[in-house]
Design an enzyme around this catalytic site. Structure first.
Site, PDB file in Angstrom:
ATOM      1  CG  HIS A  37      -1.854  -1.114   1.370  1.00 40.87           C
ATOM      2  ND1 HIS A  37      -1.687  -2.093   2.314  1.00 40.87           N
ATOM      3  CD2 HIS A  37      -2.977  -1.428   0.695  1.00 40.87           C
ATOM      4  CE1 HIS A  37      -2.687  -2.967   2.222  1.00 40.87           C
ATOM      5  NE2 HIS A  37      -3.487  -2.590   1.246  1.00 40.87           N
ATOM      6  CB  SER A 185      -1.578 -10.252   0.964  1.00 37.89           C
ATOM      7  OG  SER A 185      -2.954 -10.394   1.292  1.00 37.89           O
TER       8      SER A 185
HETATM    9  P1  AMP Z   1      -6.490  -4.018  -0.341  1.00 31.21           P
HETATM   10  O1  AMP Z   1      -6.314  -3.214   0.908  1.00 31.21           O
HETATM   11  O2  AMP Z   1      -6.016  -5.428  -0.226  1.00 31.21           O
HETATM   12  O3  AMP Z   1      -7.868  -3.877  -0.930  1.00 31.21           O
HETATM   13  O4  AMP Z   1      -5.497  -3.380  -1.407  1.00 31.21           O
HETATM   14  C1  AMP Z   1      -5.554  -2.003  -1.722  1.00 31.21           C
HETATM   15  C2  AMP Z   1      -4.667  -1.750  -2.904  1.00 31.21           C
HETATM   16  O5  AMP Z   1      -3.318  -2.111  -2.590  1.00 31.21           O
HETATM   17  C3  AMP Z   1      -5.069  -2.562  -4.138  1.00 31.21           C
HETATM   18  O6  AMP Z   1      -4.929  -1.774  -5.308  1.00 31.21           O
HETATM   19  C4  AMP Z   1      -4.074  -3.690  -4.112  1.00 31.21           C
HETATM   20  O7  AMP Z   1      -3.824  -4.265  -5.381  1.00 31.21           O
HETATM   21  C5  AMP Z   1      -2.834  -2.986  -3.594  1.00 31.21           C
HETATM   22  N1  AMP Z   1      -1.885  -3.952  -3.040  1.00 31.21           N
HETATM   23  C6  AMP Z   1      -2.144  -4.934  -2.130  1.00 31.21           C
HETATM   24  N2  AMP Z   1      -1.024  -5.670  -1.923  1.00 31.21           N
HETATM   25  C7  AMP Z   1      -0.051  -5.155  -2.715  1.00 31.21           C
HETATM   26  C8  AMP Z   1       1.319  -5.481  -2.957  1.00 31.21           C
HETATM   27  N3  AMP Z   1       1.898  -6.496  -2.347  1.00 31.21           N
HETATM   28  N4  AMP Z   1       2.009  -4.736  -3.857  1.00 31.21           N
HETATM   29  C9  AMP Z   1       1.405  -3.692  -4.494  1.00 31.21           C
HETATM   30  N5  AMP Z   1       0.118  -3.334  -4.317  1.00 31.21           N
HETATM   31  C10 AMP Z   1      -0.604  -4.059  -3.436  1.00 31.21           C
END
Ligand code: AMP
Length: 289
Positions: A37, A185
């Site tokens: 993030h 993640s």
């Molecule tokens: P989330 O909080 O999981 O919904 O993710 C929010 C944003 O962060 C989304 O656009 C995800 O694709 C991005 N994101 C999550 N994990 C990663 C990562 N390891 N590398 C880059 N972007 C990420």
């Protein structure tokens, strides 16, 4: 960094900023922020004057049996990480603020939503597209940053933004990984020690598929190479491993139309409690002449 919880406050703040000539970058998240993030926030801060990070665990994108209630949360840590990475506005709406009434209007993106995650989680992308459409309407004209980690999500959001003429430029940033290759993640927090040790097998499987493609393998051979790696990890239960067209996300049966072009290796596996997804790119060798 200021923190806002209502749609009206955020709209007023960003309208005033744009009226003063400031550009807006937007990073939608579900919180429990990590370095992946942060990389999106830093990219937004490089490009834009104001950077909005939203934190909203969207009930609409979770199926009844999924982990909505257990989804990890730590707002204090998130505040610190977002501010350190360059956010100027943290938007943390409650469910009541985002969905004051049961939703009657949803956005579904045909085609790219259907395979892969769409088969395993049939209602997921309509939930994602609906909340992203709402957030785009709330934030207004901006550049919005998404992670390639969720490759199919980027395709769905791009298609929705184009089809519905949102005044939003969708930007995709590379996946941030742990040293052993595991894609960062929020759901990695569910991994116990044994499963944490097993989890990088998903990335190793994708890397084996990419290596096979670079060496001249067919799509079926690349899929077999990926399955062989995950089969050797008893704690991993494969959901899918595939080689797809990076735009349509259709499973490839032949590389003839992709010689010299990019393809995407995508995978999902349950590793203990969490279901993890990952993807990497590969280039099909040009035909020998
Ligand atoms: P989330 O909080 O999981 O919904 O993710 C929010 C944003 O962060 C989304 O656009 C995800 O694709 C991005 N994101 C999550 N994990 C990663 C990562 N390891 N590398 C880059 N972007 C990420």
């Amino acid at each position: 960094m200021i923190e806002l919880t209502t749609v009206a406050e955020l709209r007023a703040h960003l309208d005033a900023a744009r009226a003063r000539g400031r550009s807006v970058g937007f990073v939608p998240t579900m919180g429990y922020l990590h370095e992946g993030h942060a990389s999106l926030v830093r990219a937004a801060a490089r490009d834009a004057d104001d950077v909005v990070v939203s934190i909203f665990v969207n009930p609409l994108q979770f199926a009844p049996h999924e982990d909505l209630d257990a989804y990890p949360r730590d707002l204090d840590r998130d505040r610190q990480l977002a501010a350190d990475a360059g956010a100027t506005v943290l938007f943390v709406p409650g469910v009541e603020e985002m969905y004051p009434e049961p939703v009657a209007t949803t956005v579904s993106v045909a085609g790219v939503s259907a395979p892969l995650e769409g088969e395993s989680r049939p209602t997921h992308f309509a939930g994602v597209a609906t909340v992203v459409a709402k957030l785009f309407n709330i934030v207004g004209p901006c550049r919005a940053y998404f992670g390639e980690k969720d490759f199919q999500q980027v395709a769905v959001v791009r298609r929705m933004a184009a089809d519905l003429s949102f005044p939003v430029e969708v930007v995709a940033e590379p996946t941030v990984r742990e040293d052993d290759g595991l894609a960062m993640s929020s759901r990695n927090a569910y991994l116990d020690d044994a499963h944490r040790t097993a989890a990088p097998a998903l990335h190793r499987a994708l890397a084996a598929g990419a290596e096979a493609i670079a060496g001249g393998s067919s799509p079926d051979e690349a899929r077999a190479a990926m399955h062989a790696v995950l089969a050797a990890e008893p704690l991993a239960e494969v959901d899918y491993l595939d080689v797809v067209d990076p735009t349509s996300l259709e499973s490839l049966q032949s590389f003839e139309a992709h010689r010299g072009r990019a393809v995407r290796l995508v995978g999902a596996a349950r590793i203990g409690q969490p279901r993890l997804i990952d993807n990497i790119g590969a280039t099909v060798p040009a035909a020998a002449d």
